[in-house]
Design a protein around this motif. Structure first.
Motif, PDB file in Angstrom:
ATOM      1  N   GLN A  35       0.801  -1.224   0.000  1.00  0.00           N
ATOM      2  CA  GLN A  35       0.000   0.000   0.000  1.00  0.00           C
ATOM      3  C   GLN A  35       0.837   1.279   0.000  1.00  0.00           C
ATOM      4  O   GLN A  35       0.291   2.368  -0.198  1.00  0.00           O
ATOM      5  N   SER A  36       2.143   1.146   0.202  1.00  0.00           N
ATOM      6  CA  SER A  36       3.030   2.307   0.103  1.00  0.00           C
ATOM      7  C   SER A  36       3.776   2.355  -1.222  1.00  0.00           C
ATOM      8  O   SER A  36       4.569   3.290  -1.438  1.00  0.00           O
ATOM      9  N   ALA A  37       3.572   1.383  -2.084  1.00  0.00           N
ATOM     10  CA  ALA A  37       4.263   1.379  -3.368  1.00  0.00           C
ATOM     11  C   ALA A  37       3.785   2.539  -4.238  1.00  0.00           C
ATOM     12  O   ALA A  37       2.601   2.880  -4.242  1.00  0.00           O
ATOM     13  N   ARG A  38       4.690   3.140  -4.969  1.00  0.00           N
ATOM     14  CA  ARG A  38       4.323   4.243  -5.872  1.00  0.00           C
ATOM     15  C   ARG A  38       3.222   3.792  -6.828  1.00  0.00           C
ATOM     16  O   ARG A  38       2.240   4.524  -7.062  1.00  0.00           O
ATOM     17  N   ASN A  39       3.359   2.609  -7.380  1.00  0.00           N
ATOM     18  CA  ASN A  39       2.368   2.089  -8.323  1.00  0.00           C
ATOM     19  C   ASN A  39       0.996   1.983  -7.674  1.00  0.00           C
ATOM     20  O   ASN A  39      -0.018   2.345  -8.274  1.00  0.00           O
ATOM     21  N   HIS A  40       0.946   1.480  -6.444  1.00  0.00           N
ATOM     22  CA  HIS A  40      -0.326   1.345  -5.720  1.00  0.00           C
ATOM     23  C   HIS A  40      -0.978   2.709  -5.518  1.00  0.00           C
ATOM     24  O   HIS A  40      -2.168   2.889  -5.815  1.00  0.00           O
ATOM     25  N   LEU A  41      -0.201   3.663  -5.035  1.00  0.00           N
ATOM     26  CA  LEU A  41      -0.759   4.980  -4.726  1.00  0.00           C
ATOM     27  C   LEU A  41      -1.231   5.693  -5.986  1.00  0.00           C
ATOM     28  O   LEU A  41      -2.280   6.343  -5.991  1.00  0.00           O
ATOM     29  N   GLU A  42      -0.468   5.559  -7.059  1.00  0.00           N
ATOM     30  CA  GLU A  42      -0.878   6.202  -8.312  1.00  0.00           C
ATOM     31  C   GLU A  42      -2.146   5.570  -8.864  1.00  0.00           C
ATOM     32  O   GLU A  42      -3.074   6.277  -9.290  1.00  0.00           O
ATOM     33  N   MET A  45      -4.463   3.968  -7.259  1.00  0.00           N
ATOM     34  CA  MET A  45      -5.586   4.221  -6.361  1.00  0.00           C
ATOM     35  C   MET A  45      -5.886   5.708  -6.209  1.00  0.00           C
ATOM     36  O   MET A  45      -6.793   6.080  -5.468  1.00  0.00           O
ATOM     37  N   LYS A  46      -5.087   6.543  -6.893  1.00  0.00           N
ATOM     38  CA  LYS A  46      -5.259   8.001  -6.832  1.00  0.00           C
ATOM     39  C   LYS A  46      -5.240   8.510  -5.386  1.00  0.00           C
ATOM     40  O   LYS A  46      -6.084   9.297  -4.946  1.00  0.00           O
ATOM     41  N   GLN A  47      -4.245   8.036  -4.640  1.00  0.00           N
ATOM     42  CA  GLN A  47      -4.081   8.405  -3.239  1.00  0.00           C
ATOM     43  C   GLN A  47      -2.881   9.327  -3.066  1.00  0.00           C
ATOM     44  O   GLN A  47      -2.031   9.445  -3.949  1.00  0.00           O
ATOM     45  N   SER A  48      -2.810   9.965  -1.920  1.00  0.00           N
ATOM     46  CA  SER A  48      -1.700  10.858  -1.608  1.00  0.00           C
ATOM     47  C   SER A  48      -0.376  10.089  -1.639  1.00  0.00           C
ATOM     48  O   SER A  48      -0.304   8.935  -1.196  1.00  0.00           O
ATOM     49  N   MET A  49       0.669  10.759  -2.114  1.00  0.00           N
ATOM     50  CA  MET A  49       1.991  10.142  -2.182  1.00  0.00           C
ATOM     51  C   MET A  49       2.767  10.325  -0.884  1.00  0.00           C
ATOM     52  O   MET A  49       3.953   9.964  -0.813  1.00  0.00           O
ATOM     53  N   ASP A  50       2.121  10.796   0.165  1.00  0.00           N
ATOM     54  CA  ASP A  50       2.821  11.089   1.418  1.00  0.00           C
ATOM     55  C   ASP A  50       3.528   9.863   1.994  1.00  0.00           C
ATOM     56  O   ASP A  50       4.577   9.995   2.622  1.00  0.00           O
ATOM     57  N   ARG A  51       2.932   8.687   1.819  1.00  0.00           N
ATOM     58  CA  ARG A  51       3.544   7.491   2.407  1.00  0.00           C
ATOM     59  C   ARG A  51       4.289   6.652   1.366  1.00  0.00           C
ATOM     60  O   ARG A  51       4.591   5.486   1.614  1.00  0.00           O
ATOM     61  N   CYS A  52       4.595   7.263   0.224  1.00  0.00           N
ATOM     62  CA  CYS A  52       5.236   6.512  -0.856  1.00  0.00           C
ATOM     63  C   CYS A  52       6.598   5.967  -0.423  1.00  0.00           C
ATOM     64  O   CYS A  52       7.407   6.669   0.184  1.00  0.00           O
TER      65      CYS A  52
END
Length: 287
Positions: free
Chosen positions: A108-115, A117-124
Motif C-alpha cells: 500500500q506504500s508502493a508508488r504504483n499502488h498509490l498512483e 488508487m489516486k491516493q496521496s503520495m505522502d507514504r510513498c
C-alpha cells in the motif's frame, strides 16, 4: 474433488485479524481451519508490517492445544511499507532472525499502488530511483539471500519488477515470487509473465479473486488458467490472498480454486505441484 489435494496444502498469502481492515478469520481461527483440512502451512500477511510474532504465537497455541496431533505450521513475513520504515534492512534482519519466511516489497506504500488508487503520495516508498534500485535494497537482497527466504514483488509496477528482479538475481537471491500479477493494480501482461519466467525463472503467484471496489470481487481463475497454460505449471503458485469478508472462507476459496483447475483438465499431479511442491521448496520444507 480428491480431498487428498487439500492434505498437506500450503498457502503463502493469507490475511487475518488483527488488521486495520477486518478479516474473516483471526490468526487462531485460520490455524484451526487449516488443521481441519489437513494443511501443511500458511504464510500470513499484513500490510501493517510483520506477522512473524503472530505466527510464533499460533504455533505455540497449536502445540499447547493439539499436543502434536497435526503437521501444521504457521509462518510470517515482513512487508516494507511506510509503517516499517520503508526499505528498512534493520527491520528485515530482525524479522528474518525471528523466523520470517517472506520479505514483501511495498504494498500500500508502493508508488504504483498509490498512483493507481489516486491516493496521496505522502507514504510513498520507492524501490527505484534514477532508474536504479534504491541503495537500501541491496542490503535487503543480501539478507534475503543469506537467510534463503522469499522476496515478493508486492504492489510494484511491472516495469519496476523487471529491474528489481534482475538486480535481485544479480545479488544472488534465489527465491523470487511475483505477487498476484493478474490483479488490475499490478496489471502485468501475460507476455511479461512469460518473459520473467523464461529470463529469471521466477514463481508467479496467482490468487483466487481481486477487488473491484465497493466490496465487489472478481474471480481471477480464468486468467490464472491462461497463465498456467502460457507460463507452465512449474512456475505458477496457487494462493488465495484470502481473508476478505466478501469472499468465501479460506478453505472454501482454496477448494473452489482447485476444483476449477480440475474442471479445466489440469492434471492432479500438476495441481499438486502448484499447491504443495513449489511452496514447500520456497519455505525450505521437505517435499
Amino acid at each position: 474433488m480428491n480431498k487428498k489435494l487439500l492434505e498437506g496444502v500450503i498457502d503463502m498469502h493469507v490475511h487475518s485479524n488483527p488488521d486495520i481492515r477486518h478479516r474473516r478469520y483471526d490468526d487462531f481461527e485460520l490455524m484451526e481451519a487449516a488443521i481441519r483440512v489437513g494443511a501443511r502451512a500458511i504464510v500470513i500477511k499484513t500490510h501493517q508490517g510483520t506477522t512473524v510474532d503472530r505466527a510464533y504465537l499460533c504455533n505455540k497455541h497449536n502445540e499447547l492445544t493439539h499436543y502434536g496431533d497435526n503437521n501444521f505450521t504457521m509462518y510470517g513475513g515482513i512487508t516494507l511499507n511506510r509503517q516499517m520504515g520503508g526499505i528498512n534492512p534493520y527491520a528485515v534482519e530482525s524479522g528474518l532472525k525471528l523466523g520470517g519466511k517472506v520479505v514483501w516489497l511495498p504494498t500500500q506504500s508502493a508508488r504504483n499502488h498509490l498512483e493507481k488508487m489516486k491516493q496521496s503520495m505522502d507514504r510513498c516508498v520507492d524501490v527505484i530511483r534514477d532508474g536504479k534500485p534504491v541503495p537500501e535494497l541491496y542490503d535487503v537482497f543480501r539478507l534475503v539471500k543469506d537467510f534463503d527466504v522469499v522476496l515478493g514483488t508486492a504492489h510494484i509496477s511491472p516495469e519496476e519488477s523487471f529491474r528489481i528482479i534482475e538486480a535481485a538475481r544479480d545479488a544472488g537471491v534465489k527465491k523470487i515470487v511475483v505477487t498476484h500479477p493478474e490483479w488490475w493494480l499490478v496489471d502485468m501482461s501475460l507476455e511479461d509473465q512469460v518473459r520473467l519466467v523464461k529470463d529469471y525463472n521466477v514463481i508467479l503467484e496467482h490468487c483466487f479473486a481481486q477487488p473491484l471496489g465497493g466490496g465487489k470481487y472478481k474471480s481471477n481463475l480464468p486468467m490464472n488458467l491462461e497463465a498456467i497454460e502460457a507460463c507452465g505449471y512449474k512456475n505458477v503458485m496457487v494462493c488465495t490472498d484470502g481473508g476478505q469478508v466478501e469472499n468465501p472462507c479460506w478453505e472454501d476459496a482454496l477448494t473452489q480454486y482447485i476444483q476449477y483447475l480440475i474442471d479445466h483438465n489440469i492434471p492432479e499431479e500438476q495441481i499438486y505441484h502448484m499447491t504443495h511442491t513449489i511452496q514447500a521448496e520456497l519455505l525450505g520444507l521437505s517435499v
